[in-house]
Enzyme design. Structure first.
Site, PDB file in Angstrom:
ATOM      1  CG  ASP A 172      -4.307  -0.522  41.861  1.00 38.77           C
ATOM      2  OD1 ASP A 172      -3.199  -1.035  41.585  1.00 38.77           O
ATOM      3  OD2 ASP A 172      -5.310  -1.183  42.199  1.00 38.77           O
ATOM      4  CD  GLU A 198      -7.296   8.355   4.310  1.00 36.15           C
ATOM      5  OE1 GLU A 198      -7.893   7.324   3.907  1.00 36.15           O
ATOM      6  OE2 GLU A 198      -6.701   9.130   3.549  1.00 36.15           O
ATOM      7  CD  GLU A 200     -12.744   3.143   6.036  1.00 39.10           C
ATOM      8  OE1 GLU A 200     -12.441   3.561   4.908  1.00 39.10           O
ATOM      9  OE2 GLU A 200     -12.899   1.925   6.285  1.00 39.10           O
ATOM     10  CD  GLU A 229     -15.201   4.769   3.355  1.00 36.11           C
ATOM     11  OE1 GLU A 229     -15.617   3.845   2.612  1.00 36.11           O
ATOM     12  OE2 GLU A 229     -14.228   5.471   3.063  1.00 36.11           O
ATOM     13  CD  GLU A 232     -12.052   7.761   5.273  1.00 37.07           C
ATOM     14  OE1 GLU A 232     -11.221   8.540   4.759  1.00 37.07           O
ATOM     15  OE2 GLU A 232     -12.315   6.633   4.812  1.00 37.07           O
ATOM     16  CG  HIS A 291      -6.713   3.515   4.026  1.00 35.34           C
ATOM     17  ND1 HIS A 291      -7.680   3.955   3.157  1.00 35.34           N
ATOM     18  CD2 HIS A 291      -6.886   2.175   4.132  1.00 35.34           C
ATOM     19  CE1 HIS A 291      -8.412   2.936   2.740  1.00 35.34           C
ATOM     20  NE2 HIS A 291      -7.939   1.839   3.319  1.00 35.34           N
ATOM     21  NE  ARG A 300      -8.241   4.353  -4.293  1.00 35.59           N
ATOM     22  CZ  ARG A 300      -8.333   5.380  -3.454  1.00 35.59           C
ATOM     23  NH1 ARG A 300      -8.611   5.158  -2.189  1.00 35.59           N
ATOM     24  NH2 ARG A 300      -8.161   6.615  -3.859  1.00 35.59           N
ATOM     25  CD  GLU A 352      -3.687   5.519   1.380  1.00 35.38           C
ATOM     26  OE1 GLU A 352      -4.854   5.411   1.811  1.00 35.38           O
ATOM     27  OE2 GLU A 352      -3.429   5.729   0.171  1.00 35.38           O
ATOM     28  NE  ARG A 392      -5.454   1.115  -0.023  1.00 38.48           N
ATOM     29  CZ  ARG A 392      -6.448   2.003  -0.056  1.00 38.48           C
ATOM     30  NH1 ARG A 392      -6.199   3.295   0.103  1.00 38.48           N
ATOM     31  NH2 ARG A 392      -7.696   1.604  -0.243  1.00 38.48           N
TER      32      ARG A 392
END
Length: 470
Positions: A51, A130, A132, A212, A220, A269, A339, A358, A360
């Site tokens: 359904d 990655e 977390e 972390e 992580e 990330h 970062r 990457e 982030r």
């Protein structure tokens, strides 16, 4: 794996039942179970009915019948069920037209993968997330017309240093000081290792596990990069394994991005690279050892980041983490080591094979099929249209003068901002019919009616603290 090989595997593992799984629109695994006798080679063409009107964001009641057709390459044995159970992830089809369903997130990921190949730019898109998460001991919450509250607790919570634990042995990570301490401060080493080993038993390659930054069991576990569709499947197994390993030890896990006030939230990330004929397209002689194509790909992500956030950061809670001026990567810039930038070029290895970008900003509340597909479509738009990402941001953004900071764009400040950005910027997603207009419109409608408006309309507990005596 072929259907015949799946049946042989089921016999070898003495499976008694088959669990059929698929993803609902917001991003939660759904399942139902049939006896093994109901599975034969024709099942991989005929599928199983269910359904569709009972699945969030899918069919109306007058067109509810849908089919889930299992994909044989996804076959695994469930590591938690009491009885030996064969698990198959399925694709969703219309039983009348026999066409794949436009709102099936897995189909969107398949189309994104095919789009990259159709351009001739690359033949494989690798994704490495990655995720977390928080490992907690207790959670209670309520949201009703006259009352609202939440309470979470953890043996690791910094607030529990004075609690009577008969005895309290201390060793609670202070806020923002949970990154990499050994036991006894880190209380979940063995639990995370068990999670890692269960993942590996499912042929999911893991690179590392660690505590972390936040207090209260933030963790992580990183999976090794895989092709887009395979990684989207793996992310669902990942969440399933993490939650169930924690559950059998009387803990609970949340991938909610920001469960704690004034401590780090959980991000995801996401590393992206495109390869062709076994060669990495993003390795070159430009900034930080990347290629021109990689820089254009970054340009695509930065240009479309605000719209991407509707899929990569798809909850109202996501924007409790994405707040300008704090540590979250909300700045629409790129860097090799900074970062605080939305896009980073990792510098851990000089090998051309390790060159990737990457992104982030994303968080683990997302539907991986949709988030990874949207990211890849932004990357491809950047490459196809040679979008210049500008100069890298290799400065500490928190020390920039206001006039320089004003020139740097920012991710949305709320889910409704992200949805508005998606309304205004969606052409790049529609290429190759990867995201259909119907799927995008339903995403915006569902998120607005079921999440944005209910949160917007409710009084917040902190408002009583601020305003009750006015």
């Amino acid at each position: 794996m072929t259907p015949k090989e799946v049946l042989e595997m089921a016999k070898e593992k003495e499976a008694k039942v088959v669990d059929l799984r698929f993803m609902d629109f917001p991003g939660v695994w759904q399942h139902f179970t049939v006896p093994l006798s109901e599975l034969d080679e024709s099942s991989f063409e005929d599928g199983y009915g269910f359904d569709g009107s009972s699945i969030r964001g899918w069919q109306p009641i007058d067109a509810s019948d849908m089919l889930v057709i299992p994909d044989p390459v996804t076959a695994k044995i469930d590591p938690f069920y009491k009885e030996s159970t064969l698990v198959l992830i399925g694709n969703i089809f219309d039983p009348v037209t026999r066409e794949q369903y436009s709102r099936d997130p897995r189909y969107i990921a398949q189309k994104a993968d095919n789009y990259v190949k159709s351009t001739g730019i690359g033949d494989t898109t690798y994704i490495g997330p990655e995720p977390e998460f928080f490992i907690l001991d207790d959670v209670t919450f309520e949201s009703s017309k006259h009352r609202a509250f939440y309470k979470i607790d953890s043996i690791e919570g910094a607030w529990n240093t004075s609690r009577d634990e008969g005895p309290n042995l201390g060793y609670k990570p202070r806020h923002k000081e949970g990154y990499f301490p050994v036991p006894p401060m880190d209380k979940f080493q063995d639990l995370r290792t068990e999670m890692l080993l269960v993942l590996e038993s499912l042929d999911i390659d893991v690179e590392c596990q660690h505590h972390e930054v936040a207090t209260a069991g933030q963790a992580e576990i990183d999976m090794r990069f895989k092709p887009l569709l395979q990684m989207a499947d793996q992310l669902m197994w990942f969440k399933y394994v993490i939650k169930n390993v924690a559950y059998r030890h009387n803990h609970t896990v949340t991938f909610m991005p920001k469960p704690l006030f004034e401590d780090n939230g959980s991000g995801m990330h996401t590393h992206v690279s495109i390869w062709k004929d076994g060669n990495p397209l993003f390795a070159g002689e430009k900034y930080a050892g990347v290629s021109q194509e990689a820089l254009w790909a970054i340009g695509g992500i930065l240009k479309h980041c605000r719209a991407l956030c509707a899929f990569t950061n798809p909850t109202t809670n996501s924007y409790k983490r994405l707040v300008p001026g704090f540590e979250a990567p909300v700045n629409l810039a790129y860097s090799s080591r900074n970062r605080s930038a939305a896009v980073r070029i990792p510098m851990y290895s000089s090998s051309p094979k390790a060159k990737r970008i990457e992104f982030r900003t994303p968080d683990p509340s997302c539907n991986g099929y949709l988030a990874f597909s949207a990211i890849v479509m932004a990357v491809m738009d950047g490459i196809e249209n040679k979008i210049d990402p500008g100069d890298p941001l290799d400065k500490n953004i928190y020390n920039l003068p206001p006039e320089e900071l004003a020139e740097i764009g920012s991710a949305p400040g709320s889910l409704d901002e992200a949805l508005d950005a998606l309304k205004a910027d969606q052409d790049f997603l529609l290429k190759g019919d990867v995201f259909t207009q119907d799927a995008i419109d339903m995403w915006i409608e569902y998120k607005t009616e079921n999440e944005v408006n209910p949160v917007r309309l409710r009084p917040h507990p902190h408002e009583f603290f601020l305003y009750y005596d006015i």
